[in-house]
Design an enzyme around this catalytic site. Structure first.
Site, PDB file in Angstrom:
ATOM      1  N   ASP A  87       0.868  -0.898  -0.007  1.00 25.79           N
ATOM      2  CA  ASP A  87      -0.378   0.230   0.051  1.00 25.79           C
ATOM      3  C   ASP A  87       0.671   1.223   0.150  1.00 25.79           C
ATOM      4  O   ASP A  87       0.201   2.038   0.815  1.00 25.79           O
ATOM      5  CB  ASP A  87      -0.458   0.640   1.474  1.00 25.79           C
ATOM      6  CG  ASP A  87      -1.165  -1.404   1.365  1.00 25.79           C
ATOM      7  OD1 ASP A  87      -1.801  -2.202   0.084  1.00 25.79           O
ATOM      8  OD2 ASP A  87      -2.054  -2.017   2.676  1.00 25.79           O
ATOM      9  N   LYS A 134       2.217   1.772  -5.415  1.00 21.77           N
ATOM     10  CA  LYS A 134       2.499   1.120  -6.246  1.00 21.77           C
ATOM     11  C   LYS A 134       1.700   1.666  -7.900  1.00 21.77           C
ATOM     12  O   LYS A 134       2.598   1.663  -8.436  1.00 21.77           O
ATOM     13  CB  LYS A 134       3.148  -0.518  -6.838  1.00 21.77           C
ATOM     14  CG  LYS A 134       4.298  -0.279  -4.955  1.00 21.77           C
ATOM     15  CD  LYS A 134       4.063  -1.630  -4.926  1.00 21.77           C
ATOM     16  CE  LYS A 134       2.882  -2.867  -4.542  1.00 21.77           C
ATOM     17  NZ  LYS A 134       2.665  -1.904  -2.846  1.00 21.77           N
ATOM     18  N   GLY A 144      -4.316  -4.533  -4.019  1.00 21.13           N
ATOM     19  CA  GLY A 144      -5.115  -3.126  -4.671  1.00 21.13           C
ATOM     20  C   GLY A 144      -4.304  -2.365  -5.360  1.00 21.13           C
ATOM     21  O   GLY A 144      -3.375  -2.016  -4.175  1.00 21.13           O
ATOM     22  N   HIS A 145      -4.536  -2.650  -6.551  1.00 21.25           N
ATOM     23  CA  HIS A 145      -4.186  -1.533  -7.128  1.00 21.25           C
ATOM     24  C   HIS A 145      -5.093  -0.395  -7.912  1.00 21.25           C
ATOM     25  O   HIS A 145      -5.423  -0.564  -8.063  1.00 21.25           O
ATOM     26  CB  HIS A 145      -3.103  -1.692  -8.091  1.00 21.25           C
ATOM     27  CG  HIS A 145      -1.798  -2.716  -7.647  1.00 21.25           C
ATOM     28  ND1 HIS A 145      -1.591  -3.639  -8.688  1.00 21.25           N
ATOM     29  CD2 HIS A 145      -1.220  -2.654  -6.773  1.00 21.25           C
ATOM     30  CE1 HIS A 145      -0.323  -4.338  -8.080  1.00 21.25           C
ATOM     31  NE2 HIS A 145      -0.207  -3.443  -6.660  1.00 21.25           N
ATOM     32  N   GLN A 163       2.392  -5.536  -2.859  1.00 23.22           N
ATOM     33  CA  GLN A 163       2.782  -6.318  -1.726  1.00 23.22           C
ATOM     34  C   GLN A 163       3.761  -5.209  -1.310  1.00 23.22           C
ATOM     35  O   GLN A 163       4.064  -4.677  -2.041  1.00 23.22           O
ATOM     36  CB  GLN A 163       2.716  -7.048  -1.250  1.00 23.22           C
ATOM     37  CG  GLN A 163       1.190  -8.344  -0.983  1.00 23.22           C
ATOM     38  CD  GLN A 163       0.693  -8.966  -1.970  1.00 23.22           C
ATOM     39  OE1 GLN A 163       1.599  -9.419  -2.692  1.00 23.22           O
ATOM     40  NE2 GLN A 163      -0.211  -8.900  -1.992  1.00 23.22           N
TER      41      GLN A 163
HETATM   42  P1  IMP Z   1      -2.482 -12.524   2.329  1.00 21.94           P
HETATM   43  O1  IMP Z   1      -1.429 -12.437   0.866  1.00 21.94           O
HETATM   44  O2  IMP Z   1      -3.926 -12.723   2.424  1.00 21.94           O
HETATM   45  O3  IMP Z   1      -1.918 -14.374   2.154  1.00 21.94           O
HETATM   46  O4  IMP Z   1      -2.308 -12.186   3.759  1.00 21.94           O
HETATM   47  C1  IMP Z   1      -0.954 -12.451   4.081  1.00 21.94           C
HETATM   48  C2  IMP Z   1      -0.318 -11.248   4.929  1.00 21.94           C
HETATM   49  O5  IMP Z   1      -0.011  -9.915   3.805  1.00 21.94           O
HETATM   50  C3  IMP Z   1      -1.632 -10.347   5.827  1.00 21.94           C
HETATM   51  O6  IMP Z   1      -0.689  -9.320   6.725  1.00 21.94           O
HETATM   52  C4  IMP Z   1      -2.122  -8.957   4.656  1.00 21.94           C
HETATM   53  O7  IMP Z   1      -2.930  -7.915   5.186  1.00 21.94           O
HETATM   54  C5  IMP Z   1      -0.967  -9.002   4.113  1.00 21.94           C
HETATM   55  N1  IMP Z   1      -1.548  -7.834   2.373  1.00 21.94           N
HETATM   56  C6  IMP Z   1      -1.873  -9.515   0.959  1.00 21.94           C
HETATM   57  N2  IMP Z   1      -1.728  -7.992   0.465  1.00 21.94           N
HETATM   58  C7  IMP Z   1      -1.824  -6.710   0.504  1.00 21.94           C
HETATM   59  C8  IMP Z   1      -1.893  -6.016  -0.198  1.00 21.94           C
HETATM   60  O8  IMP Z   1      -2.204  -5.663  -1.754  1.00 21.94           O
HETATM   61  N3  IMP Z   1      -1.482  -4.627   0.524  1.00 21.94           N
HETATM   62  C9  IMP Z   1      -0.883  -4.441   2.279  1.00 21.94           C
HETATM   63  N4  IMP Z   1      -1.043  -6.022   2.560  1.00 21.94           N
HETATM   64  C10 IMP Z   1      -1.319  -7.187   2.229  1.00 21.94           C
END
Ligand code: IMP
Length: 454
Positions: free
Chosen positions: A12, A15, A39-40, A226
């Site tokens: 977040d 990017k 999320g972008h 991420q």
């Molecule tokens: P997962 O990727 O859904 O398995 O989540 C694993 C960890 O990565 C968690 O702490 C999520 O909140 C974090 N996470 C996954 N995708 C994002 C993103 O796009 N932005 C911020 N945190 C993310």
């Protein structure tokens, strides 16, 4: 020249808008990891697009490629493409034949595993998109690749081979399998997706496709999702995502030779303060009351899940490690305008842990939790017309903002390519375009030289 854009913190960082700003010079924008958890947000020509799988650069007209390192929620992908078409865009999106598919049973298992971990107090706080279970299947050789959706017979065989183990996993968590674990239903639904992938000519051998485009002189922009601090290997394990957002991930996750990434620019995107969604260490985290106030003012809620984001001060140990692991050639400092809402400003320059001073985070999750931040204070700056500042360029920034930016660049040892003063393309000051070369002198020495000084 190619470029890779990487999140430097916990995700977040903005990017999507960075890729959008630089993507105008790219012919192909490539995602190399993650799936619908990412999320972008892209704001272009007054329109805002929330994307999860379609690479951000597609909004600007580049070809989008999802590499083999991605896990594809095909339904979400088609929804996004359809919505972009409804809004008058003509997105070209290609998908690696070797990318793995996220099935409904992955999402069920994601939630069930999180609930089980919750009891032990070590839930990750995943986005619930089935990301971890899909990557686990890939590593365990139980995954199903996009190319296998194009033949119902192959898909049936693969699902029949996989689902007994998946049902057992669910049973071990004390749950009964529902429709998400029904082979016939899944074959019916996912063969339709396979047919569409085929009909629209979307499946490619991505490594070969990208290498051909690179050799033909096209420019590639690799778009990380991420951030480095939640990288599976280099992040805050086990409170991480299940893929590699770091620069190495761009190589393995697409099948291009390392030089395609390493000989290009590697741009670290940094949010001027810190946010995190999910569990894990965050030594600079605000107290709950301050966080609640600032969250509202800054609109810090997850793009995918709508969850409130945790907030804190900028953390240089996190950035130093990101710069080292990724080999950054430049930084993009986003949300600099947002700091104008703060009445005091601090930056964490190091951690104290058991009487030692650390300049990068420790490896072990518990040790990172125990770190005490060492702060340096900065003068805040007033809110102003940031569009006008963006138009006028770097020198129009308030002095205090320039001091903050230059301090960060010096401490991290990487020059600043761009400064984000808002979500739109024209709200970014570009000092060095990583795909085109210098636009504006970047450091103080170069700056003085360009102005006849030094
Ligand atoms: P997962 O990727 O859904 O398995 O989540 C694993 C960890 O990565 C968690 O702490 C999520 O909140 C974090 N996470 C996954 N995708 C994002 C993103 O796009 N932005 C911020 N945190 C993310």
């Amino acid at each position: 020249m190619n470029a890779t854009v990487i999140g430097s913190q916990f995700g977040d960082e903005g990017k999507g808008s960075t890729v959008d700003v630089f993507g105008d010079a790219a012919n192909v924008v490539v995602r190399y990891q993650a799936g619908a958890n990412a999320g972008h947000t892209v704001t272009a020509e007054g329109e805002t697009y929330e994307l999860r799988l379609v690479p951000s650069g597609v909004v600007g007209g580049a070809t989008g490629v999802l590499g083999n390192g991605c896990v594809i929620d095909v339904e979400t992908l088609f929804d996004e493409i359809d919505r972009l078409r409804e809004r008058g865009l003509d997105p070209e999106v290609l998908v690696s034949e070797a990318a793995h598919v996220v099935f409904p049973y992955h999402r069920v298992l994601d939630e069930a595993e999180e609930a089980a971990k919750e009891e032990g107090g070590w839930a990750v706080g995943t986005t619930g998109n089935g990301i971890g279970p899909a990557y686990a299947d890939r590593a365990n050789r139980r995954g199903i690749r996009t190319v296998e959706l194009t033949s119902p017979a192959v898909l049936q065989e693969r699902l029949e081979g996989t689902l007994p183990a998946k049902r057992n996993e669910l049973a071990a968590l004390g749950l009964e399998p529902g429709d998400a674990f029904d082979v016939d239903r899944l074959v019916e639904q996912f063969s339709t997706y396979g047919e569409r992938l085929d009909d629209e000519g979307m499946l490619v051998e991505a490594g070969r496709y990208l290498t051909d485009r690179d050799r033909a002189g096209d420019t590639l922009l690799f778009e990380g999702a991420q951030g480095t601090a939640i990288d599976l290997d280099h992040g805050n394990y086990p409170f991480v995502t299940s893929s590699n957002p770091t620069a190495g991930g761009a190589i393995v996750g697409t099948g291009v030779p390392p030089s395609t990434v390493a000989d290009g620019s590697v741009v670290g995107v940094v949010k001027a303060y810190l946010t995190r969604v999910g569990s894990g260490a965050m030594p600079t985290e605000f107290d709950p009351e301050t966080a609640a106030d600032r969250r509202e003012a800054l609109g810090e809620f997850g793009t995918v899940t709508g969850r409130p984001r945790r907030l804190g001060w900028l953390d240089l140990p996190v950035l130093r490690r990101a710069a080292r692991v990724n080999g950054y050639t430049g930084l993009v400092l986003n949300h600099v305008d947002a700091l104008a809402t703060f009445d005091e400003l601090r930056v964490c320059t190091a951690y104290e842990l058991d009487g030692e001073r650390l300049t990068e985070p420790p490896t072990e999750a518990g040790a990172w939790e125990r770190c005490e931040p060492v702060y340096e204070s900065f003068d805040p700056w007033d809110d102003r017309n940031w569009d006008a500042v963006a138009e006028a360029g770097y020198d129009a920034l308030p002095d205090a903002a320039r001091s903050y930016i230059e301090f960060v660049a010096d401490e991290v040892g990487v020059p600043v390519d761009a400064i984000g003063l808002g979500p739109a393309r024209e709200e970014t000051i570009v000092r060095n375009h990583p795909l085109r070369g210098d636009d504006e002198p970047r450091n103080e020495v170069e700056h003085a030289q360009a102005n006849g000084g030094v």
